[in-house]
Design a protein around this motif. Sequence first.
Motif, PDB file in Angstrom:
ATOM      1  N   TYR A  90       6.596  -0.093  -1.887  1.00 37.24           N
ATOM      2  CA  TYR A  90       5.610  -1.175  -1.853  1.00 37.24           C
ATOM      3  C   TYR A  90       4.741  -1.057  -0.607  1.00 37.24           C
ATOM      4  O   TYR A  90       3.519  -1.119  -0.680  1.00 37.24           O
ATOM      5  N   ASN A  91       5.372  -0.898   0.558  1.00 37.92           N
ATOM      6  CA  ASN A  91       4.600  -0.809   1.794  1.00 37.92           C
ATOM      7  C   ASN A  91       3.695   0.417   1.816  1.00 37.92           C
ATOM      8  O   ASN A  91       2.562   0.341   2.287  1.00 37.92           O
ATOM      9  N   ALA A  92       4.183   1.554   1.317  1.00 39.86           N
ATOM     10  CA  ALA A  92       3.368   2.768   1.300  1.00 39.86           C
ATOM     11  C   ALA A  92       2.146   2.588   0.399  1.00 39.86           C
ATOM     12  O   ALA A  92       1.018   2.899   0.795  1.00 39.86           O
ATOM     13  N   LEU A  93       2.370   2.097  -0.806  1.00 40.76           N
ATOM     14  CA  LEU A  93       1.265   1.907  -1.734  1.00 40.76           C
ATOM     15  C   LEU A  93       0.332   0.793  -1.271  1.00 40.76           C
ATOM     16  O   LEU A  93      -0.895   0.906  -1.371  1.00 40.76           O
ATOM     17  N   GLN A  94       0.887  -0.269  -0.741  1.00 42.80           N
ATOM     18  CA  GLN A  94       0.086  -1.385  -0.221  1.00 42.80           C
ATOM     19  C   GLN A  94      -0.829  -0.895   0.896  1.00 42.80           C
ATOM     20  O   GLN A  94      -2.021  -1.205   0.908  1.00 42.80           O
ATOM     21  N   CYS A  95      -0.304  -0.121   1.813  1.00 47.94           N
ATOM     22  CA  CYS A  95      -1.088   0.391   2.937  1.00 47.94           C
ATOM     23  C   CYS A  95      -2.213   1.298   2.442  1.00 47.94           C
ATOM     24  O   CYS A  95      -3.362   1.192   2.875  1.00 47.94           O
ATOM     25  N   THR A  96      -1.874   2.178   1.508  1.00 48.27           N
ATOM     26  CA  THR A  96      -2.882   3.088   0.968  1.00 48.27           C
ATOM     27  C   THR A  96      -3.999   2.321   0.276  1.00 48.27           C
ATOM     28  O   THR A  96      -5.187   2.605   0.476  1.00 48.27           O
ATOM     29  N   LEU A  97      -3.637   1.339  -0.533  1.00 48.39           N
ATOM     30  CA  LEU A  97      -4.645   0.567  -1.252  1.00 48.39           C
ATOM     31  C   LEU A  97      -5.456  -0.341  -0.333  1.00 48.39           C
ATOM     32  O   LEU A  97      -6.624  -0.613  -0.594  1.00 48.39           O
ATOM     33  N   GLU A  98      -4.843  -0.824   0.753  1.00 46.89           N
ATOM     34  CA  GLU A  98      -5.599  -1.629   1.715  1.00 46.89           C
ATOM     35  C   GLU A  98      -6.713  -0.808   2.334  1.00 46.89           C
ATOM     36  O   GLU A  98      -7.783  -1.316   2.634  1.00 46.89           O
ATOM     37  N   ARG A  99      -6.465   0.467   2.517  1.00 43.67           N
ATOM     38  CA  ARG A  99      -7.495   1.338   3.088  1.00 43.67           C
ATOM     39  C   ARG A  99      -8.607   1.615   2.076  1.00 43.67           C
ATOM     40  O   ARG A  99      -9.722   1.917   2.456  1.00 43.67           O
ATOM     41  N   VAL A 100      -8.288   1.506   0.784  1.00 44.91           N
ATOM     42  CA  VAL A 100      -9.283   1.739  -0.259  1.00 44.91           C
ATOM     43  C   VAL A 100     -10.057   0.455  -0.573  1.00 44.91           C
ATOM     44  O   VAL A 100     -11.287   0.442  -0.565  1.00 44.91           O
ATOM     45  N   PHE A 101      -9.343  -0.643  -0.874  1.00 43.97           N
ATOM     46  CA  PHE A 101      -9.971  -1.892  -1.309  1.00 43.97           C
ATOM     47  C   PHE A 101     -10.313  -2.842  -0.171  1.00 43.97           C
ATOM     48  O   PHE A 101     -11.070  -3.781  -0.359  1.00 43.97           O
ATOM     49  N   GLY A 102      -9.695  -2.681   0.969  1.00 44.45           N
ATOM     50  CA  GLY A 102      -9.857  -3.629   2.066  1.00 44.45           C
ATOM     51  C   GLY A 102      -8.598  -4.459   2.207  1.00 44.45           C
ATOM     52  O   GLY A 102      -7.866  -4.685   1.242  1.00 44.45           O
ATOM     53  N   GLN A 103      -8.341  -4.930   3.394  1.00 46.27           N
ATOM     54  CA  GLN A 103      -7.073  -5.581   3.694  1.00 46.27           C
ATOM     55  C   GLN A 103      -6.871  -6.907   2.972  1.00 46.27           C
ATOM     56  O   GLN A 103      -5.770  -7.249   2.617  1.00 46.27           O
ATOM     57  N   GLU A 104      -7.907  -7.663   2.760  1.00 43.29           N
ATOM     58  CA  GLU A 104      -7.734  -8.985   2.169  1.00 43.29           C
ATOM     59  C   GLU A 104      -8.150  -9.024   0.703  1.00 43.29           C
ATOM     60  O   GLU A 104      -8.483 -10.066   0.175  1.00 43.29           O
ATOM     61  N   SER A 105      -8.099  -7.881   0.040  1.00 43.19           N
ATOM     62  CA  SER A 105      -8.471  -7.809  -1.367  1.00 43.19           C
ATOM     63  C   SER A 105      -7.336  -8.321  -2.246  1.00 43.19           C
ATOM     64  O   SER A 105      -6.170  -8.031  -2.004  1.00 43.19           O
ATOM     65  N   GLY A 106      -7.680  -9.068  -3.284  1.00 42.00           N
ATOM     66  CA  GLY A 106      -6.679  -9.534  -4.238  1.00 42.00           C
ATOM     67  C   GLY A 106      -6.196  -8.425  -5.160  1.00 42.00           C
ATOM     68  O   GLY A 106      -5.152  -8.543  -5.797  1.00 42.00           O
ATOM     69  N   MET A 107      -6.945  -7.328  -5.234  1.00 40.48           N
ATOM     70  CA  MET A 107      -6.569  -6.203  -6.096  1.00 40.48           C
ATOM     71  C   MET A 107      -5.351  -5.457  -5.560  1.00 40.48           C
ATOM     72  O   MET A 107      -4.564  -4.920  -6.329  1.00 40.48           O
ATOM     73  N   THR A 108      -5.199  -5.413  -4.262  1.00 44.19           N
ATOM     74  CA  THR A 108      -4.134  -4.615  -3.653  1.00 44.19           C
ATOM     75  C   THR A 108      -2.744  -5.037  -4.130  1.00 44.19           C
ATOM     76  O   THR A 108      -1.989  -4.200  -4.618  1.00 44.19           O
ATOM     77  N   PRO A 109      -2.345  -6.309  -4.022  1.00 46.70           N
ATOM     78  CA  PRO A 109      -1.004  -6.663  -4.489  1.00 46.70           C
ATOM     79  C   PRO A 109      -0.855  -6.545  -6.004  1.00 46.70           C
ATOM     80  O   PRO A 109       0.231  -6.246  -6.506  1.00 46.70           O
ATOM     81  N   LEU A 110      -1.934  -6.773  -6.741  1.00 50.97           N
ATOM     82  CA  LEU A 110      -1.858  -6.641  -8.204  1.00 50.97           C
ATOM     83  C   LEU A 110      -1.584  -5.201  -8.619  1.00 50.97           C
ATOM     84  O   LEU A 110      -0.695  -4.934  -9.436  1.00 50.97           O
ATOM     85  N   VAL A 111      -2.335  -4.271  -8.061  1.00 51.85           N
ATOM     86  CA  VAL A 111      -2.155  -2.859  -8.413  1.00 51.85           C
ATOM     87  C   VAL A 111      -0.802  -2.348  -7.918  1.00 51.85           C
ATOM     88  O   VAL A 111      -0.085  -1.648  -8.636  1.00 51.85           O
ATOM     89  N   THR A 112      -0.431  -2.713  -6.697  1.00 47.98           N
ATOM     90  CA  THR A 112       0.857  -2.293  -6.147  1.00 47.98           C
ATOM     91  C   THR A 112       2.001  -2.848  -6.979  1.00 47.98           C
ATOM     92  O   THR A 112       2.927  -2.118  -7.348  1.00 47.98           O
ATOM     93  N   GLY A 113       1.974  -4.123  -7.274  1.00 43.69           N
ATOM     94  CA  GLY A 113       3.034  -4.742  -8.065  1.00 43.69           C
ATOM     95  C   GLY A 113       3.118  -4.169  -9.469  1.00 43.69           C
ATOM     96  O   GLY A 113       4.212  -3.894  -9.980  1.00 43.69           O
ATOM     97  N   ALA A 114       1.975  -3.977 -10.108  1.00 42.98           N
ATOM     98  CA  ALA A 114       1.975  -3.422 -11.463  1.00 42.98           C
ATOM     99  C   ALA A 114       2.527  -1.999 -11.475  1.00 42.98           C
ATOM    100  O   ALA A 114       3.318  -1.633 -12.353  1.00 42.98           O
ATOM    101  N   THR A 115       2.149  -1.205 -10.501  1.00 44.77           N
ATOM    102  CA  THR A 115       2.635   0.176 -10.434  1.00 44.77           C
ATOM    103  C   THR A 115       4.140   0.212 -10.225  1.00 44.77           C
ATOM    104  O   THR A 115       4.866   0.909 -10.951  1.00 44.77           O
ATOM    105  N   LEU A 116       4.625  -0.527  -9.238  1.00 42.60           N
ATOM    106  CA  LEU A 116       6.070  -0.512  -8.967  1.00 42.60           C
ATOM    107  C   LEU A 116       6.862  -1.179 -10.086  1.00 42.60           C
ATOM    108  O   LEU A 116       7.977  -0.755 -10.399  1.00 42.60           O
TER     109      LEU A 116
END
Length: 170
Positions: A90-116
């Motif tokens: 979760y932390n690895a994917l969350q960190c990677t996606l934060e760098r792509v979408f931005g830290q406060e994006s709502g997409m980051t936890p959705l994509v991370t949670g769905a993937t895991l």
Amino acid sequence: SAYAPGHGCGLMTSRDGSPSIPCVHRAADGAFRGAYIGVIWGVYFAPIRPESARVETHGARALGLLPRLAQSGRFVAMHTIGFASFLGGYNALQCTLERVFGQESGMTPLVTGATLGAVGSAVLHVRPTGPRIAVGAAGTAAVCYLFKSSMLSSSRYSRGHLASARRVED
């Protein structure tokens, strides 16, 4: 993201120039936290009742300390590995996606949670099916999104509260 000069310990700079922690370090932190959560969970819920530890040996029922300890040890190890894998991933994917979408994006936890959730559902079920994987992905995405949004709202409140308190003091 390049390494920030003078910050040491492998700190990197984010887009705005502030130091940020590399994703590998965040993944290791998640795995470590998951491991100790897994140990606590496993020890607390370990099946050590005598009726749950009956082991068949050559047609006779054996009920001893060794089978109970072995069963409890496997239970604790499974939960330790499971929590460490989930939180590290979760932390690895969350960190990677934060760098792509931005830290406060709502997409980051959705994509991370769905993937895991999809990976976990595919791995943990004996016969994974499309609907089981979809339900696992949707459920985990929803939990991750709700948790992250509650954390963001509480951190925004505390930052805003502190900023207004500083203005009153000045």
